[in-house]
Design a protein around this motif. Structure first.
Motif, PDB file in Angstrom:
ATOM      1  N   VAL A  41       0.858  -1.189   0.000  1.00 10.42           N
ATOM      2  CA  VAL A  41       0.000   0.000   0.000  1.00 10.42           C
ATOM      3  C   VAL A  41       0.895   1.239   0.000  1.00 10.42           C
ATOM      4  O   VAL A  41       1.850   1.331   0.778  1.00 10.42           O
ATOM      5  CB  VAL A  41      -0.948   0.019   1.220  1.00 10.42           C
ATOM      6  N   ARG A  42       0.598   2.138  -0.922  1.00  6.37           N
ATOM      7  CA  ARG A  42       1.364   3.386  -1.039  1.00  6.37           C
ATOM      8  C   ARG A  42       0.382   4.546  -0.939  1.00  6.37           C
ATOM      9  O   ARG A  42      -0.593   4.591  -1.691  1.00  6.37           O
ATOM     10  CB  ARG A  42       2.074   3.392  -2.386  1.00  6.37           C
ATOM     11  N   ILE A  43       0.635   5.443  -0.020  1.00  5.94           N
ATOM     12  CA  ILE A  43      -0.234   6.603   0.136  1.00  5.94           C
ATOM     13  C   ILE A  43       0.261   7.697  -0.811  1.00  5.94           C
ATOM     14  O   ILE A  43       1.371   8.209  -0.647  1.00  5.94           O
ATOM     15  CB  ILE A  43      -0.241   7.108   1.604  1.00  5.94           C
ATOM     16  N   GLU A  44      -0.579   8.035  -1.790  1.00 12.61           N
ATOM     17  CA  GLU A  44      -0.159   8.991  -2.818  1.00 12.61           C
ATOM     18  C   GLU A  44      -0.569  10.415  -2.408  1.00 12.61           C
ATOM     19  O   GLU A  44      -1.543  10.965  -2.916  1.00 12.61           O
ATOM     20  CB  GLU A  44      -0.723   8.571  -4.182  1.00 12.61           C
ATOM     21  N   ASP A  45       0.246  10.953  -1.515  1.00 11.82           N
ATOM     22  CA  ASP A  45      -0.053  12.289  -0.981  1.00 11.82           C
ATOM     23  C   ASP A  45       0.892  13.338  -1.563  1.00 11.82           C
ATOM     24  O   ASP A  45       1.332  14.257  -0.892  1.00 11.82           O
ATOM     25  CB  ASP A  45       0.034  12.291   0.552  1.00 11.82           C
ATOM     26  N   VAL A  46       1.180  13.152  -2.870  1.00 17.03           N
ATOM     27  CA  VAL A  46       2.141  14.042  -3.519  1.00 17.03           C
ATOM     28  C   VAL A  46       1.493  15.394  -3.867  1.00 17.03           C
ATOM     29  O   VAL A  46       2.160  16.422  -3.900  1.00 17.03           O
ATOM     30  CB  VAL A  46       2.756  13.303  -4.739  1.00 17.03           C
ATOM     31  N   ARG A  80       9.196  10.908  -0.112  1.00 15.73           N
ATOM     32  CA  ARG A  80      10.063  10.357  -1.152  1.00 15.73           C
ATOM     33  C   ARG A  80      10.428  11.386  -2.226  1.00 15.73           C
ATOM     34  O   ARG A  80      10.821  11.017  -3.328  1.00 15.73           O
ATOM     35  CB  ARG A  80       9.359   9.152  -1.799  1.00 15.73           C
ATOM     36  N   THR A  81      10.331  12.672  -1.885  1.00 15.25           N
ATOM     37  CA  THR A  81      10.548  13.681  -2.924  1.00 15.25           C
ATOM     38  C   THR A  81      11.979  13.652  -3.475  1.00 15.25           C
ATOM     39  O   THR A  81      12.195  14.015  -4.623  1.00 15.25           O
ATOM     40  CB  THR A  81      10.213  15.103  -2.427  1.00 15.25           C
ATOM     41  N   GLY A  82      12.940  13.194  -2.645  1.00 18.34           N
ATOM     42  CA  GLY A  82      14.329  13.097  -3.113  1.00 18.34           C
ATOM     43  C   GLY A  82      14.429  12.189  -4.342  1.00 18.34           C
ATOM     44  O   GLY A  82      15.160  12.488  -5.294  1.00 18.34           O
ATOM     45  N   LEU A  83      13.681  11.090  -4.319  1.00 19.59           N
ATOM     46  CA  LEU A  83      13.698  10.142  -5.446  1.00 19.59           C
ATOM     47  C   LEU A  83      13.114  10.781  -6.708  1.00 19.59           C
ATOM     48  O   LEU A  83      13.614  10.558  -7.812  1.00 19.59           O
ATOM     49  CB  LEU A  83      12.833   8.915  -5.120  1.00 19.59           C
ATOM     50  N   ARG A 137      11.719  34.624 -19.557  1.00 21.41           N
ATOM     51  CA  ARG A 137      10.637  34.495 -18.583  1.00 21.41           C
ATOM     52  C   ARG A 137      11.077  33.596 -17.433  1.00 21.41           C
ATOM     53  O   ARG A 137      12.097  32.927 -17.490  1.00 21.41           O
ATOM     54  CB  ARG A 137       9.376  33.942 -19.260  1.00 21.41           C
ATOM     55  N   PHE A 138      10.274  33.543 -16.391  1.00 26.00           N
ATOM     56  CA  PHE A 138      10.627  32.781 -15.205  1.00 26.00           C
ATOM     57  C   PHE A 138      10.034  31.368 -15.287  1.00 26.00           C
ATOM     58  O   PHE A 138       8.828  31.210 -15.495  1.00 26.00           O
ATOM     59  CB  PHE A 138      10.104  33.525 -13.963  1.00 26.00           C
ATOM     60  N   GLY A 139      10.887  30.339 -15.145  1.00 25.82           N
ATOM     61  CA  GLY A 139      10.421  28.947 -15.227  1.00 25.82           C
ATOM     62  C   GLY A 139       9.553  28.598 -14.023  1.00 25.82           C
ATOM     63  O   GLY A 139       9.960  28.805 -12.891  1.00 25.82           O
ATOM     64  N   ARG A 140       8.333  28.117 -14.300  1.00 27.16           N
ATOM     65  CA  ARG A 140       7.407  27.821 -13.202  1.00 27.16           C
ATOM     66  C   ARG A 140       7.263  26.326 -12.965  1.00 27.16           C
ATOM     67  O   ARG A 140       6.958  25.882 -11.880  1.00 27.16           O
ATOM     68  CB  ARG A 140       6.006  28.353 -13.544  1.00 27.16           C
ATOM     69  N   ALA A 141       7.404  25.532 -14.013  1.00 27.10           N
ATOM     70  CA  ALA A 141       7.136  24.096 -13.909  1.00 27.10           C
ATOM     71  C   ALA A 141       8.147  23.357 -14.785  1.00 27.10           C
ATOM     72  O   ALA A 141       8.910  23.989 -15.523  1.00 27.10           O
ATOM     73  CB  ALA A 141       5.720  23.827 -14.402  1.00 27.10           C
ATOM     74  N   TRP A 142       8.162  22.039 -14.691  1.00 29.82           N
ATOM     75  CA  TRP A 142       9.019  21.225 -15.554  1.00 29.82           C
ATOM     76  C   TRP A 142       8.161  20.265 -16.353  1.00 29.82           C
ATOM     77  O   TRP A 142       7.242  19.647 -15.817  1.00 29.82           O
ATOM     78  CB  TRP A 142      10.016  20.430 -14.700  1.00 29.82           C
ATOM     79  N   ARG A 143       8.459  20.178 -17.646  1.00 27.98           N
ATOM     80  CA  ARG A 143       7.693  19.301 -18.536  1.00 27.98           C
ATOM     81  C   ARG A 143       8.587  18.263 -19.204  1.00 27.98           C
ATOM     82  O   ARG A 143       9.790  18.495 -19.389  1.00 27.98           O
ATOM     83  CB  ARG A 143       7.033  20.132 -19.651  1.00 27.98           C
ATOM     84  N   LEU A 144       7.949  17.160 -19.647  1.00 28.80           N
ATOM     85  CA  LEU A 144       8.667  16.116 -20.381  1.00 28.80           C
ATOM     86  C   LEU A 144       8.589  16.385 -21.880  1.00 28.80           C
ATOM     87  O   LEU A 144       7.511  16.696 -22.396  1.00 28.80           O
ATOM     88  CB  LEU A 144       8.036  14.740 -20.094  1.00 28.80           C
ATOM     89  N   VAL A 195       3.346  17.796 -17.457  1.00 27.76           N
ATOM     90  CA  VAL A 195       4.085  18.377 -16.331  1.00 27.76           C
ATOM     91  C   VAL A 195       4.626  17.280 -15.418  1.00 27.76           C
ATOM     92  O   VAL A 195       3.918  16.324 -15.091  1.00 27.76           O
ATOM     93  CB  VAL A 195       3.183  19.351 -15.542  1.00 27.76           C
ATOM     94  N   LEU A 196       5.893  17.435 -15.015  1.00 25.70           N
ATOM     95  CA  LEU A 196       6.545  16.511 -14.083  1.00 25.70           C
ATOM     96  C   LEU A 196       6.639  17.119 -12.695  1.00 25.70           C
ATOM     97  O   LEU A 196       6.550  16.425 -11.678  1.00 25.70           O
ATOM     98  CB  LEU A 196       7.962  16.177 -14.579  1.00 25.70           C
ATOM     99  N   LYS A 197       6.884  18.438 -12.658  1.00 25.14           N
ATOM    100  CA  LYS A 197       6.952  19.166 -11.389  1.00 25.14           C
ATOM    101  C   LYS A 197       6.189  20.465 -11.598  1.00 25.14           C
ATOM    102  O   LYS A 197       6.416  21.159 -12.592  1.00 25.14           O
ATOM    103  CB  LYS A 197       8.409  19.450 -11.016  1.00 25.14           C
ATOM    104  N   ARG A 198       5.270  20.736 -10.682  1.00 21.25           N
ATOM    105  CA  ARG A 198       4.368  21.864 -10.885  1.00 21.25           C
ATOM    106  C   ARG A 198       4.991  23.178 -10.432  1.00 21.25           C
ATOM    107  O   ARG A 198       5.979  23.187  -9.695  1.00 21.25           O
ATOM    108  CB  ARG A 198       3.074  21.640 -10.109  1.00 21.25           C
ATOM    109  N   PHE A 199       4.317  24.265 -10.795  1.00 13.85           N
ATOM    110  CA  PHE A 199       4.800  25.602 -10.426  1.00 13.85           C
ATOM    111  C   PHE A 199       4.867  25.772  -8.909  1.00 13.85           C
ATOM    112  O   PHE A 199       5.662  26.550  -8.405  1.00 13.85           O
ATOM    113  CB  PHE A 199       3.899  26.676 -11.035  1.00 13.85           C
ATOM    114  N   ASP A 200       4.049  25.006  -8.148  1.00 15.46           N
ATOM    115  CA  ASP A 200       4.072  25.131  -6.679  1.00 15.46           C
ATOM    116  C   ASP A 200       5.084  24.190  -6.035  1.00 15.46           C
ATOM    117  O   ASP A 200       5.112  24.042  -4.812  1.00 15.46           O
ATOM    118  CB  ASP A 200       2.673  24.893  -6.095  1.00 15.46           C
ATOM    119  N   GLY A 201       5.897  23.526  -6.852  1.00 13.75           N
ATOM    120  CA  GLY A 201       6.959  22.672  -6.319  1.00 13.75           C
ATOM    121  C   GLY A 201       6.540  21.226  -6.112  1.00 13.75           C
ATOM    122  O   GLY A 201       7.372  20.375  -5.807  1.00 13.75           O
TER     123      GLY A 201
END
Ligand code: GLU
Length: 309
Positions: A41-46, A80-83, A137-144, A195-201
């Motif tokens: 069981v994995r709690i997906e609280d990302v 697990r954000t380091g991973l 411009r200022f980078g807000r998010a990361w995309r694939l 999106v891989l990482k959102r503008f809010d981190g």
């Protein structure tokens, strides 16, 4: 029986389990047991803003009341954000991820300039504006970069699946669901650079699920059919990161009185686990399993038998 099987149930603690989520939980548990495998069981609280405090404990209690006990202590994605950062760094080094400065408004403007109003499930298909740089411009998010994975040969089949039905040709991901059969999606055209990482981190579900399924050695993903549409993105990401692709089985959805799928978003009622066998029987019926009376343990045993491997 396969040599090794590790399955999982990965609820998001945005609300308690409802009748629909119990179907996915029960199916993933039964499939693991029927294969003599492990069930995690994995709690997906990302997605922090959407999580509701204490719901993780409620969900674990609901599962336990239904006799669904994980074989390992549960893990929480928030720890697990380091991973996830490591995976993103790897994609950046490979030239497969890029920063994006676009707001939703920017994306809408760019799409209408292109004469396109492409949207799927309310999500706009990103037109690739920042692929060529941020232009001050200022980078807000990361995309694939979804269009750079051009592989004209099937990836090495994962040992246990004994098939090579998952492959990517010219960015079109072909995959086979154990219930729904052959599926395909042109990710760059139908989804766009996601999106891989959102503008809010916050890291996104797509990145976290791919990293965790691999890190936990998940061989079989069993989850609700509403998530089937994410699978091509996840396979593409696995291939970009050099990770194995699990087998996928998407289970039928429970529809509410209005004919829409039950979900926390449309106010599905929390599962009543004071009568766990009644709740389990309802889930079992959706999975085409016979009704069982007696004890929860006895019913689960009968359903493992009926599920088959
Ligand atoms: N966390 C997702 C949900 O609760 C499930 C993700 C998955 O099984 O891949 O809908």
């Amino acid at each position: 029986m396969v040599a090794q099987y590790i399955g999982r149930f990965s609820p998001s603690p945005t609300g308690a389990l409802h009748a629909g989520s119990l179907v996915a939980a029960l199916a993933s548990w039964l499939d693991a047991r029927a294969h003599g495998g492990q069930w995690l069981v994995r709690i997906e609280d990302v997605d922090r803003p959407r999580c509701v405090a204490g719901m993780d404990r409620v969900i674990l209690q609901q599962l336990a009341a239904c006799g669904l006990h994980p074989d390992e202590p549960p893990v929480w994605q928030s720890q697990r954000t380091g991973l996830y950062q490591q995976a993103l760094d790897q994609l950046v080094v490979q030239g497969l991820a890029y920063p994006c400065a676009c707001s939703r408004k920017d994306i809408e403007t760019a799409l209408s300039r292109l004469g396109q109003t492409r949207a799927r499930h309310g999500e706009l298909v990103y037109p690739g504006t920042c692929r060529t740089g941020l232009h001050g411009r200022f980078g807000r998010a990361w995309r694939l970069r979804t269009d750079l994975f051009k592989q004209n040969r099937p990836p090495a089949p994962v040992e246990y699946t004994q098939d090579a039905t998952n492959f990517i040709v010219n960015n079109v991901v072909h995959w086979t669901d154990r219930r729904l059969g052959a599926q395909q999606q042109d990710v760059p055209a139908q989804v766009g650079d996601f999106v891989l990482k959102r503008f809010d981190g916050c890291f996104t579900y797509q990145l976290a699920v791919v990293v965790d399924d691999a890190a936990q050695g998940i061989t079989d993903v069993v989850r609700g059919e509403d998530l089937a549409d994410n699978t091509a993105r996840q396979i593409l990401l696995q291939q970009c990161l050099g990770l194995p692709t699990p087998r996928y089985l998407h289970t039928p959805l429970v529809l509410g009185a209005n004919g829409e799928k039950l979900s926390k978003q449309n106010g599905a009622q929390a599962l009543d686990t004071t009568e766990p066998l009644a709740a389990l029987n309802q889930a079992a019926r959706v999975l085409g399993l016979p009704a069982c009376s007696g004890s929860v343990a006895g019913a689960l045993e009968a359903w493992v038998e009926a599920w088959g491997a």
